[in-house]
Design a protein around this motif. Structure first.
Motif, mmCIF file in Angstrom:
data_model
loop_
_atom_site.group_PDB
_atom_site.id
_atom_site.type_symbol
_atom_site.label_atom_id
_atom_site.label_comp_id
_atom_site.label_asym_id
_atom_site.label_seq_id
_atom_site.Cartn_x
_atom_site.Cartn_y
_atom_site.Cartn_z
ATOM 1 N N THR A 108 0.863 -1.168 0.054
ATOM 2 C CA THR A 108 0.063 0.100 0.057
ATOM 3 C C THR A 108 0.820 1.221 -0.115
ATOM 4 O O THR A 108 0.643 2.406 -0.648
ATOM 5 N N LEU A 109 1.830 1.148 0.745
ATOM 6 C CA LEU A 109 2.770 2.498 0.711
ATOM 7 C C LEU A 109 3.172 2.745 -0.812
ATOM 8 O O LEU A 109 3.469 3.745 -1.380
ATOM 9 N N GLY A 110 3.646 1.627 -1.136
ATOM 10 C CA GLY A 110 4.283 1.722 -2.821
ATOM 11 C C GLY A 110 3.075 2.382 -3.731
ATOM 12 O O GLY A 110 3.314 3.057 -4.557
ATOM 13 N N ALA A 111 1.814 1.834 -3.759
ATOM 14 C CA ALA A 111 0.748 2.091 -4.127
ATOM 15 C C ALA A 111 0.471 3.643 -3.800
ATOM 16 O O ALA A 111 0.062 4.295 -4.913
ATOM 17 N N LEU A 112 0.393 4.127 -2.725
ATOM 18 C CA LEU A 112 0.446 5.421 -2.293
ATOM 19 C C LEU A 112 1.268 6.319 -3.060
ATOM 20 O O LEU A 112 0.906 7.438 -3.689
ATOM 21 N N LEU A 113 2.464 5.935 -2.972
ATOM 22 C CA LEU A 113 3.659 6.966 -3.644
ATOM 23 C C LEU A 113 3.528 6.714 -5.156
ATOM 24 O O LEU A 113 3.675 7.868 -5.694
ATOM 25 N N ASP A 114 3.033 5.598 -5.718
ATOM 26 C CA ASP A 114 2.997 5.771 -7.316
ATOM 27 C C ASP A 114 1.848 6.359 -7.575
ATOM 28 O O ASP A 114 1.946 7.084 -8.627
ATOM 29 N N ALA A 115 0.628 6.638 -6.835
ATOM 30 C CA ALA A 115 -0.408 7.444 -7.214
ATOM 31 C C ALA A 115 -0.016 8.788 -7.112
ATOM 32 O O ALA A 115 -0.270 9.711 -8.038
ATOM 33 N N VAL A 116 0.753 9.356 -6.078
ATOM 34 C CA VAL A 116 1.220 10.418 -6.045
ATOM 35 C C VAL A 116 2.118 10.959 -7.477
ATOM 36 O O VAL A 116 1.978 12.022 -7.972
ATOM 37 N N ARG A 117 2.953 10.208 -7.631
ATOM 38 C CA ARG A 117 3.739 10.349 -8.708
ATOM 39 C C ARG A 117 3.091 10.307 -10.291
ATOM 40 O O ARG A 117 3.439 11.265 -11.083
ATOM 41 N N ARG A 118 1.994 9.599 -10.262
ATOM 42 C CA ARG A 118 1.118 9.581 -11.218
ATOM 43 C C ARG A 118 0.398 10.696 -11.416
ATOM 44 O O ARG A 118 0.014 11.374 -12.595
ATOM 45 N N LEU A 119 -0.172 11.136 -10.399
ATOM 46 C CA LEU A 119 -1.409 12.107 -10.374
ATOM 47 C C LEU A 119 -0.514 13.707 -10.498
ATOM 48 O O LEU A 119 -1.254 14.749 -10.730
ATOM 49 N N GLY A 120 0.596 13.627 -9.522
ATOM 50 C CA GLY A 120 1.293 15.046 -9.647
ATOM 51 C C GLY A 120 2.117 15.361 -10.635
ATOM 52 O O GLY A 120 2.491 14.535 -11.745
ATOM 53 N N THR A 121 2.664 16.561 -10.691
ATOM 54 C CA THR A 121 3.446 16.987 -11.737
ATOM 55 C C THR A 121 4.869 17.337 -10.893
ATOM 56 O O THR A 121 4.920 18.108 -10.151
ATOM 57 N N PRO A 122 5.881 16.640 -11.351
ATOM 58 C CA PRO A 122 7.239 17.045 -10.753
ATOM 59 C C PRO A 122 7.662 18.475 -10.818
ATOM 60 O O PRO A 122 7.593 19.110 -11.684
ATOM 61 N N LEU A 123 7.956 18.893 -9.739
ATOM 62 C CA LEU A 123 8.664 20.124 -9.616
ATOM 63 C C LEU A 123 10.388 19.935 -10.164
ATOM 64 O O LEU A 123 10.808 18.910 -9.752
ATOM 65 N N PRO A 124 10.687 21.007 -10.684
ATOM 66 C CA PRO A 124 12.268 20.777 -10.955
ATOM 67 C C PRO A 124 13.332 20.769 -9.763
ATOM 68 O O PRO A 124 12.744 21.333 -8.775
ATOM 69 N N ASP A 125 14.067 20.060 -9.960
ATOM 70 C CA ASP A 125 14.968 19.700 -8.709
ATOM 71 C C ASP A 125 15.598 20.994 -7.926
ATOM 72 O O ASP A 125 15.696 20.910 -6.837
ATOM 73 N N ASP A 126 15.708 22.029 -8.888
ATOM 74 C CA ASP A 126 16.414 23.252 -8.113
ATOM 75 C C ASP A 126 14.943 24.229 -7.428
ATOM 76 O O ASP A 126 15.147 25.077 -6.949
ATOM 77 N N ALA A 127 13.752 23.669 -7.701
ATOM 78 C CA ALA A 127 12.766 24.438 -6.971
ATOM 79 C C ALA A 127 12.759 24.322 -5.589
ATOM 80 O O ALA A 127 12.722 23.110 -4.836
ATOM 81 N N LEU A 128 12.301 25.050 -4.678
ATOM 82 C CA LEU A 128 12.669 25.127 -3.188
ATOM 83 C C LEU A 128 11.481 25.558 -2.831
ATOM 84 O O LEU A 128 11.160 26.703 -1.875
ATOM 85 N N GLU A 129 10.156 24.993 -3.043
ATOM 86 C CA GLU A 129 8.650 25.384 -2.588
ATOM 87 C C GLU A 129 8.454 24.525 -1.119
ATOM 88 O O GLU A 129 8.919 23.515 -0.980
#
Length: 92
Positions: free
Chosen positions: A43-64
């Motif tokens: 379930t942890l893997g499924a939760l993290l996969d869902a966040v990756r799938r549904l979200g838009t990655p921020l650039p590595d240099d972004a510090l939000e």
């Protein structure tokens, strides 16, 4: 909402996705309370996969500022338990 996965980076996630994520979070909490290590991992893997799938990655240099911090995929049951609130990992 800005979500950080520890050890990976940040993603921007629309609030409309939180119903799906809360369902996985509830399942994860139940597995942790019962000591179901195999279910917890799945379930942890499924939760993290869902966040990756549904979200838009921020650039590595972004510090939000992260509004939600999720554990790394290899986090132990005890490490995740220390991160929990009464609502689980995801408030609401």
């Amino acid at each position: 909402m800005i979500v950080r996965i520890m050890g990976e980076g940040q993603v921007k996630l629309a609030d409309s996705h939180f119903a799906e994520l809360n369902s996985l979070d509830d399942e994860l909490l139940a597995e942790m309370e019962s000591g179901d290590e195999e279910g917890f991992r799945r379930t942890l893997g499924a939760l993290l996969d869902a966040v990756r799938r549904l979200g838009t990655p921020l650039p590595d240099d972004a510090l939000e500022p992260s509004e939600l911090i999720l554990p790394a995929p290899d986090a132990s049951l005890d490490e995740v338990r220390d991160m929990l609130s009464d609502d689980g990992l995801i408030p609401g």
